[in-house]
Enzyme design. Structure first.
Site, short mmCIF file in Angstrom:
data_model
loop_
_atom_site.label_atom_id
_atom_site.label_comp_id
_atom_site.label_asym_id
_atom_site.label_seq_id
_atom_site.Cartn_x
_atom_site.Cartn_y
_atom_site.Cartn_z
N CYS A 193 10.81 -31.07 13.88
CA CYS A 193 10.71 -31.61 15.13
C CYS A 193 11.35 -33.26 15.05
O CYS A 193 11.76 -33.84 15.95
CB CYS A 193 9.33 -31.90 15.84
SG CYS A 193 9.09 -32.60 17.38
N CYS A 241 1.89 -27.87 17.24
CA CYS A 241 1.56 -28.17 18.70
C CYS A 241 1.79 -27.32 19.47
O CYS A 241 0.96 -27.22 20.76
CB CYS A 241 2.10 -29.47 18.98
SG CYS A 241 3.93 -29.54 18.85
#
Length: 363
Positions: free
Chosen positions: A101, A200
């Site tokens: 990410c 997440c």
């Protein structure tokens, strides 16, 4: 300097944006909407890009007095992070989605958009420091003073060019409480908001369930190191090297000692388990190397393979010829366990990041 501040809706990014504004920069806040199916609110410290997070970020931006926007990067996030996570597990590897990410979204997609809009730098609430002590005085990436929160490991893949265009205002804080105290003093309502943790996009924390739902079942055998069948499984993607719990072993080891996953072969659908000593290694081989400075064979460094793992003294045995290449091999001073293909290897010189690479195998 014109600075784009990434605002997640948490306390760290809010304080970082406020500090960037205090430093005299022209700051614009942006919240990255990374999830296609956004919940209204998060569950404790879990969840990804909820409407609550976007609202918290907006209120923080209003308090700081900076413009604020929401950018939908959900397609990029799904294609570059979630799909990578699934394909890596399907291949028997152990990826770190936070590394991907940072590499592909926060310091690739986000920075590309920032550049097109005329921003000079991107500001985030990561715990790391940038100092002008690299080769020829170039900016270099360092650990945070707060070692409990240090994120230099997951940022190492961003590379030197991204470091030159990044601002990390939280690197000199020694504790998280100092950050929260500053948020309270600034009147930022996120000062008591819980930290996020885990993956997440797996909001319930059930990574194995997430993998099964997306990759399906592919039953196979669990073998011991001698090749005897000791159990069965529903898919190799449910295992990682070094795993001990949840193995589904039907026949215990003769000596009663615990067994761990020591090898995964998605092609044959076989998982091999064995004694702890089979996990130990002193030599690491990695590819996709990103170097912050030239690496020399024989150089003494410290090596880290987990975000909050201990760094181990090591010696470089093979190094890329240039700044970026695909070959790195290091020998560790003491053996470590649980090394898995797909993990990120980061090399340090004391607290300065030298390079990052993707582990291919242990020697």
């Amino acid at each position: 300097m014109k600075v784009l501040a990434a605002m997640s809706g948490g306390v760290d990014s809010a304080v970082a944006a406020a500090r960037a504004a205090d430093a005299g920069h022209e700051v614009v806040g942006v919240h990255m909407a990374l999830s296609k199916n956004r919940d209204q609110s998060r569950t404790g410290s879990r969840g990804c890009c909820t409407v609550e997070d976007a609202s918290d970020a907006r209120r923080a931006a209003d308090r700081i007095g900076i413009p604020y926007y929401v950018w939908d990067l959900s397609d990029d996030f799904h294609d570059l992070v979630v799909e990578d996570f699934l394909s890596e597990y399907a291949a028997g590897r152990t990826p770190n989605p936070c590394v991907r990410c940072n590499e592909r979204i926060k310091f690739a997609s986000l920075m590309e958009r920032a550049t097109l809009l005329g921003f000079d730098a991107v500001c985030t609430g990561h715990y790391a420091s940038i100092r002008a002590d690299g080769p020829d005085g170039a900016p270099s990436l360092h650990r945070s003073r707060n070692m409990d929160k240090d994120q230099s490991y997951v940022l190492a893949v961003m590379g030197p060019e991204a470091v030159r265009r990044s601002v990390f205002p939280l690197g000199e804080f020694e504790t998280k409480e100092e950050v929260r105290a500053e948020a309270r003093a600034r009147g930022l309502g996120v000062s008591t908001k819980p930290d996020s943790y885990d993956i997440c996009f797996v909001a319930d924390g059930d990574t194995r369930g997430f993998l099964e739902r997306n990759l399906g079942e592919a039953p196979g055998e669990i073998l011991d190191e001698a090749g005897a069948v000791v159990g069965s499984h529903r898919g190799t993607h449910g295992f990682t090297i070094g795993q001990r719990k949840g193995l589904g072993i039907e026949h215990p080891a003769p000596d009663g000692a615990p067994r761990y996953v020591v090898d995964i072969d998605p092609t044959s659908r076989q998982v091999v388990v064995g004694a702890a000593e089979l996990l130990s290694t002193r030599e690491l081989i990695a590819g996709d190397v990103v170097s912050f400075e030239p690496l020399e064979v024989g150089r003494r460094v410290t090596a880290q393979i987990r975000a909050h793992g201990e760094a181990t003294p090591a010696t470089i045995l093979e190094a890329p010829a240039g700044g970026q290449d695909s070959s790195l091999r290091v020998q560790l001073e003491t053996p470590i366990r649980g090394v898995a293909p797909g993990q990120t290897l980061v090399l340090y010189d004391e607290d300065r990041v030298l390079a990052a690479a993707t582990l291919e195998r242990r020697a």
